[in-house]
Scaffold this motif. Structure first.
Motif, mmCIF file in Angstrom:
data_model
loop_
_atom_site.group_PDB
_atom_site.id
_atom_site.type_symbol
_atom_site.label_atom_id
_atom_site.label_comp_id
_atom_site.label_asym_id
_atom_site.label_seq_id
_atom_site.Cartn_x
_atom_site.Cartn_y
_atom_site.Cartn_z
ATOM 1 N N VAL A 149 3.909 11.766 -3.218
ATOM 2 C CA VAL A 149 4.698 11.435 -2.000
ATOM 3 C C VAL A 149 6.130 12.391 -2.053
ATOM 4 O O VAL A 149 6.234 12.989 -2.987
ATOM 5 N N THR A 150 6.536 12.408 -0.776
ATOM 6 C CA THR A 150 7.815 13.005 -0.604
ATOM 7 C C THR A 150 8.811 11.976 -0.626
ATOM 8 O O THR A 150 8.416 10.842 -0.576
ATOM 9 N N THR A 151 9.976 12.552 -0.539
ATOM 10 C CA THR A 151 11.413 11.489 -0.638
ATOM 11 C C THR A 151 11.365 10.810 0.674
ATOM 12 O O THR A 151 11.522 9.434 0.560
ATOM 13 N N ALA A 152 10.817 11.474 1.771
ATOM 14 C CA ALA A 152 10.706 10.489 3.191
ATOM 15 C C ALA A 152 9.875 9.476 2.912
ATOM 16 O O ALA A 152 9.891 8.451 3.376
ATOM 17 N N ARG B 244 18.052 11.814 -12.513
ATOM 18 C CA ARG B 244 17.229 12.817 -12.371
ATOM 19 C C ARG B 244 16.433 13.250 -13.497
ATOM 20 O O ARG B 244 15.301 13.511 -13.411
ATOM 21 N N THR B 245 17.259 13.254 -14.780
ATOM 22 C CA THR B 245 16.447 13.458 -15.954
ATOM 23 C C THR B 245 15.170 12.538 -16.132
ATOM 24 O O THR B 245 14.110 12.954 -16.658
ATOM 25 N N GLU B 246 15.484 11.338 -15.950
ATOM 26 C CA GLU B 246 14.319 10.360 -16.231
ATOM 27 C C GLU B 246 13.447 10.450 -15.252
ATOM 28 O O GLU B 246 11.991 10.302 -15.789
ATOM 29 N N LEU B 247 13.556 10.764 -13.982
ATOM 30 C CA LEU B 247 12.586 11.030 -13.146
ATOM 31 C C LEU B 247 11.718 12.300 -13.394
ATOM 32 O O LEU B 247 10.411 12.290 -13.188
ATOM 33 N N VAL B 248 12.515 13.263 -13.822
ATOM 34 C CA VAL B 248 11.592 14.485 -14.161
ATOM 35 C C VAL B 248 10.800 14.065 -15.345
ATOM 36 O O VAL B 248 9.565 14.815 -15.319
ATOM 37 N N ALA B 249 11.159 13.491 -16.121
ATOM 38 C CA ALA B 249 10.289 13.169 -17.308
ATOM 39 C C ALA B 249 9.064 12.240 -16.851
ATOM 40 O O ALA B 249 8.095 12.480 -17.660
ATOM 41 N N ASN B 250 9.032 11.858 -15.902
ATOM 42 C CA ASN B 250 7.951 11.077 -15.293
ATOM 43 C C ASN B 250 7.322 11.597 -13.952
ATOM 44 O O ASN B 250 6.608 11.107 -13.264
ATOM 45 N N GLY B 251 7.467 13.072 -13.839
ATOM 46 C CA GLY B 251 6.595 14.021 -13.045
ATOM 47 C C GLY B 251 7.421 14.472 -11.750
ATOM 48 O O GLY B 251 6.912 15.032 -10.893
ATOM 49 N N TYR B 252 8.784 13.968 -11.509
ATOM 50 C CA TYR B 252 9.429 14.300 -10.520
ATOM 51 C C TYR B 252 9.578 15.930 -10.554
ATOM 52 O O TYR B 252 10.094 16.277 -11.500
ATOM 53 N N ARG B 253 9.510 16.519 -9.351
ATOM 54 C CA ARG B 253 9.939 17.945 -9.472
ATOM 55 C C ARG B 253 10.165 18.378 -8.026
ATOM 56 O O ARG B 253 9.840 17.904 -7.022
ATOM 57 N N LEU C 42 10.640 21.151 -1.465
ATOM 58 C CA LEU C 42 9.744 19.851 -1.267
ATOM 59 C C LEU C 42 10.009 19.025 -2.570
ATOM 60 O O LEU C 42 9.518 19.711 -3.644
ATOM 61 N N ALA C 43 10.624 17.957 -2.573
ATOM 62 C CA ALA C 43 10.660 17.190 -3.674
ATOM 63 C C ALA C 43 9.212 16.406 -3.589
ATOM 64 O O ALA C 43 8.691 15.756 -2.718
ATOM 65 N N LEU C 44 8.523 16.155 -4.920
ATOM 66 C CA LEU C 44 7.218 15.373 -4.775
ATOM 67 C C LEU C 44 7.634 14.422 -6.025
ATOM 68 O O LEU C 44 8.122 14.886 -7.172
ATOM 69 N N TYR C 45 6.730 13.248 -5.740
ATOM 70 C CA TYR C 45 6.908 12.306 -6.629
ATOM 71 C C TYR C 45 5.543 11.871 -7.029
ATOM 72 O O TYR C 45 4.753 11.484 -6.169
ATOM 73 N N PRO C 46 5.013 12.056 -8.405
ATOM 74 C CA PRO C 46 3.668 11.202 -8.487
ATOM 75 C C PRO C 46 3.807 9.857 -8.631
ATOM 76 O O PRO C 46 4.980 9.220 -8.508
ATOM 77 N N ALA D 158 0.968 -1.078 -0.011
ATOM 78 C CA ALA D 158 0.088 0.010 0.037
ATOM 79 C C ALA D 158 0.858 1.001 0.021
ATOM 80 O O ALA D 158 1.867 1.614 0.814
ATOM 81 N N LEU D 159 0.559 2.356 -0.920
ATOM 82 C CA LEU D 159 1.268 3.394 -1.173
ATOM 83 C C LEU D 159 0.589 4.376 -0.426
ATOM 84 O O LEU D 159 -0.631 4.926 -0.832
ATOM 85 N N SER D 160 1.012 4.832 0.656
ATOM 86 C CA SER D 160 0.516 6.292 1.100
ATOM 87 C C SER D 160 0.753 7.576 0.545
ATOM 88 O O SER D 160 2.036 7.876 -0.027
ATOM 89 N N LEU D 161 -0.343 8.389 0.083
ATOM 90 C CA LEU D 161 -0.106 9.525 -0.482
ATOM 91 C C LEU D 161 -0.318 10.849 0.395
ATOM 92 O O LEU D 161 -0.897 10.718 1.736
#
Length: 347
Positions: A39-42, A63-72, A95-99, A29-32
């Motif tokens: 989600v955050t880095t933590a 970083r480049t690949e992750l940014v292409a998939n929504g990381y910012r 604050l780093a965010l990951y979809p 289960a992924l908590s959002l």
């Protein structure tokens, strides 16, 4: 044979499965965040059961690949606005965010995480099933395949005759044999031993002769996760039969007294099996193991006991299994067993 390392090495392959973000919740289960999207880095580190530093290092390398998939990374007024909308409390200036796509991307890049490995295996399982669905007008088997099937039926027929005809004949003769009873009992034991060894030999020969690439890991766990509990029990019975076990009985839902399958190993030992088709993110706990120990050892007097699960075991449960001589067939071991690797305890 496809294995999970293919996703670690191939960006093209990662891109081809990037839309399958539902895999994340199937594995664990992924908590959002309150916004329901990020989600955050933590939080990513917690999900994959690794340190925050491990995630930050991975981001630095990819970083480049992750940014292409929504990381910012948010900062300044953009961060302030996000805090107001999402309700998140943070004093950090960035604050780093990951979809979900970026989290799945991390799963396909993170080497030292069992959770990430299971996600990669699940992705390849789904791809394998999608590519191997039966289609109409499939080609007919060739002559070699037909001969192999005939040979297989002959071997099965021999073992059937030994077990269902010859042994009962000895039983009938023993009852009326008088002074020759002891000799007949010895002969019957020999025939039963030959029957068991023939089953075991045939099973191992087929496994050795079949090319390993024809027994891929991909497709294994996704197929089992889609089964009902009853289907899973019968599937495990099929694996036992493949590995030379005999007298296999899949017990009913009611009155099984903590054991789902009983059988004899190829060398005649009594076998008891408990089957749990649980979601991958769940765990088998020590109370569940303790209950099975009592059932397998006391109620069924088993020589060999297997606790087979589609998830992992807690450390306490593994400790109890080791002390009690129970073989804990966890998700990773089950994956290899289904793919053709025989359990050590059954050899």
């Amino acid at each position: 044979m496809i294995n999970d390392s293919a996703l670690l090495e191939s960006r093209t392959l990662r891109h081809s499965v990037m839309d399958r973000t539902d895999v994340l919740d199937r594995v664990k289960a992924l908590s959002l965040l309150p916004d329901g999207m990020h989600v955050t880095t933590a939080m990513v580190a917690t999900y994959f059961e690794v340190s925050r530093k491990a995630i930050e290092s991975l981001v630095l390398d990819h970083r480049t690949e992750l940014v292409a998939n929504g990381y910012r990374v948010l900062s300044g007024t953009e961060l302030t606005s996000f805090k107001e909308v999402s309700g998140i409390q943070s004093r950090s200036r960035s604050l780093a965010l990951y979809p979900r796509r970026a989290v799945l991307n991390v799963a396909m890049l993170l080497r030292d995480s069992e959770v990430a490995r299971q996600a990669r295996v699940y992705l390849l399982d789904m791809e394998y099933l999608a590519r191997t669905q039966p289609v109409e007008n499939s080609p007919q088997p060739d002559i070699a395949t037909l001969h192999a099937r005939i040979d297989d039926r002959i071997d099965q027929r021999i073992t059937h005759i030994l077990g269902k005809t010859v042994v009962p004949m000895f039983n009938a003769l023993i009852e009326t044999a008088g002074e020759h009873q002891r000799e007949l009992i010895v002969l019957r034991t020999g025939v039963q031993h030959i029957e068991r060894r023939l089953r075991q030999h045939h099973t191992r020969l087929r496994r050795l002769e079949s090319p390993r690439q024809e027994r891929p890991l991909a497709g294994v766990m996704a197929a089992m996760d889609a089964m009902t509990g009853r289907e899973f029990e019968h599937h495990i019975a099929t694996l036992l039969r493949r590995d030379g076990c005999t007298d296999i009985a899949v017990l009913g839902r009611h009155g099984d007294r903590g054991v789902d399958i009983t059988a004899l190993t190829a060398d005649g030992r009594r076998l008891a099996v408990q089957c749990k088709r649980f979601a991958p993110h769940l765990r088998i706990t020590s109370p569940e193991l303790q209950k099975f120990v009592g059932s397998a050892r006391v109620l069924y007097a088993s020589d060999v006991a297997l606790y087979v699960a589609t998830c992992r075991f807690t450390p306490e449960a593994l400790s109890i299994a080791a002390e009690a001589g129970i073989t804990a067939v966890h998700r990773t071991l089950l994956e290899r067993w289904d793919a053709g690797e025989m359990l050590t305890v059954l050899k």
